[in-house]
Design a protein around this motif. Structure first.
Motif, short mmCIF file in Angstrom:
data_model
loop_
_atom_site.label_atom_id
_atom_site.label_comp_id
_atom_site.label_asym_id
_atom_site.label_seq_id
_atom_site.Cartn_x
_atom_site.Cartn_y
_atom_site.Cartn_z
N THR A 114 65.43 20.04 22.96
CA THR A 114 66.04 18.88 23.62
C THR A 114 67.23 18.37 22.82
OG1 THR A 114 64.71 17.23 22.44
CG2 THR A 114 63.75 18.17 24.47
N LYS A 115 68.02 17.53 23.45
CA LYS A 115 69.15 16.89 22.78
C LYS A 115 68.66 16.10 21.56
CE LYS A 115 72.92 13.58 23.65
NZ LYS A 115 72.98 13.21 22.26
N GLU A 116 67.54 15.42 21.73
CA GLU A 116 66.98 14.63 20.63
C GLU A 116 66.60 15.52 19.44
OE1 GLU A 116 65.92 14.35 23.88
OE2 GLU A 116 67.02 12.50 24.27
N ASP A 119 69.90 16.43 17.77
CA ASP A 119 70.50 15.27 17.10
C ASP A 119 69.84 14.99 15.76
OD1 ASP A 119 72.35 14.94 19.12
OD2 ASP A 119 71.26 13.30 20.11
N LEU A 143 68.94 23.55 26.72
CA LEU A 143 69.76 22.34 26.80
C LEU A 143 70.54 22.30 28.12
CD1 LEU A 143 71.25 22.21 23.19
CD2 LEU A 143 69.35 20.88 24.10
N SER A 144 70.79 21.10 28.58
CA SER A 144 71.65 20.97 29.76
C SER A 144 73.07 21.38 29.36
CB SER A 144 71.65 19.53 30.26
OG SER A 144 72.34 18.69 29.35
N GLU A 146 75.76 19.75 29.69
CA GLU A 146 76.42 18.62 29.03
C GLU A 146 75.97 18.48 27.58
OE1 GLU A 146 76.57 13.77 29.34
OE2 GLU A 146 76.24 14.92 31.18
N ASP A 147 74.67 18.58 27.33
CA ASP A 147 74.15 18.46 25.97
C ASP A 147 74.62 19.63 25.10
OD1 ASP A 147 72.86 16.15 26.71
OD2 ASP A 147 70.89 17.11 26.95
N ASP A 150 78.30 19.02 24.29
CA ASP A 150 78.43 17.98 23.26
C ASP A 150 78.10 18.53 21.87
OD1 ASP A 150 79.10 16.15 25.23
OD2 ASP A 150 77.13 15.17 25.24
N PHE A 151 77.02 19.32 21.79
CA PHE A 151 76.64 19.87 20.49
C PHE A 151 77.68 20.84 19.97
CE2 PHE A 151 74.55 23.00 17.76
CZ PHE A 151 74.14 22.15 16.74
#
Length: 186
Positions: A114-116, A119, A143-144, A146-147, A150-151
């Protein structure tokens, strides 16, 4: 001299036998071929899972970094096979600088990334950019878009290693989503 391997086998057969805990340090130092499998069985069958993993971590952080072998922790977490347990151990280990690098290996035991989750790793990767190579085999396709974007955008900002890993991640994800033609379509 009774071998550690033999002691492990006896402990797996007799779940009431707790003498193996006297060997926590031995199980986490140097090359230990059978430790992962032993710990995996404990993770599946031992009732006090938090007690075992917390004791293992307490001893593990006292071992010098060049002698640490995380196979016991990895195997135990794999045996427990509960995402919330794995994330709890990740959070715990991230707070211990002496062993925080080993948290990266625990990510492979998450059912989804997950994004979390990602992060949580960013501060470690910023502080130690040479650890970036260890994230190569994460399940990035979880991950999506978008995520992931971003990463990867964040990752590019890390000198030397970030750009190469960003390319690898994008290549790996695009390959998993690629539909190859069958022989009939060629």
């Amino acid at each position: 001299h009774l071998s550690i391997r033999r002691q492990r086998q006896m402990c797996i057969r007799d779940s009431n036998n707790i003498e193996w805990q006297n060997h926590f340090q031995d199980l986490q130092i140097g090359k230990q071929i059978q430790t992962f499998t032993f710990a995996q069985e404990l993770g599946k069958n031992w009732e006090d899972k938090e007690g075992v993993i917390n004791s293992a971590i307490d001893i593990f952080k006292q071992i010098s970094q060049n002698e640490q072998n995380p196979s016991f922790i990895y195997g135990f977490v794999f045996g427990v096979n509960l995402p919330e347990f794995t994330r709890q151990i990740i959070d715990n280990i991230l707070g211990i600088p002496e062993i925080s690098f080993h948290v990266i290996g625990l990510y492979r035991y998450l059912d989804t990334l997950t994004k979390e989750d990602i992060d949580k790793l960013k501060p470690l990767l910023e502080a130690k950019p040479d650890y970036i190579g260890a994230i190569m085999y994460f399940r990035w396709q979880d991950l999506s878009s978008e995520d992931l974007s971003d990463f990867v955008s964040w990752l590019i900002s890390i000198p030397n290693y970030g750009q190469m890993m960003a390319i690898h991640i994008l290549n790996a994800v695009s390959y998993t989503h690629l539909t190859l033609p069958t022989n009939r379509e060629v």
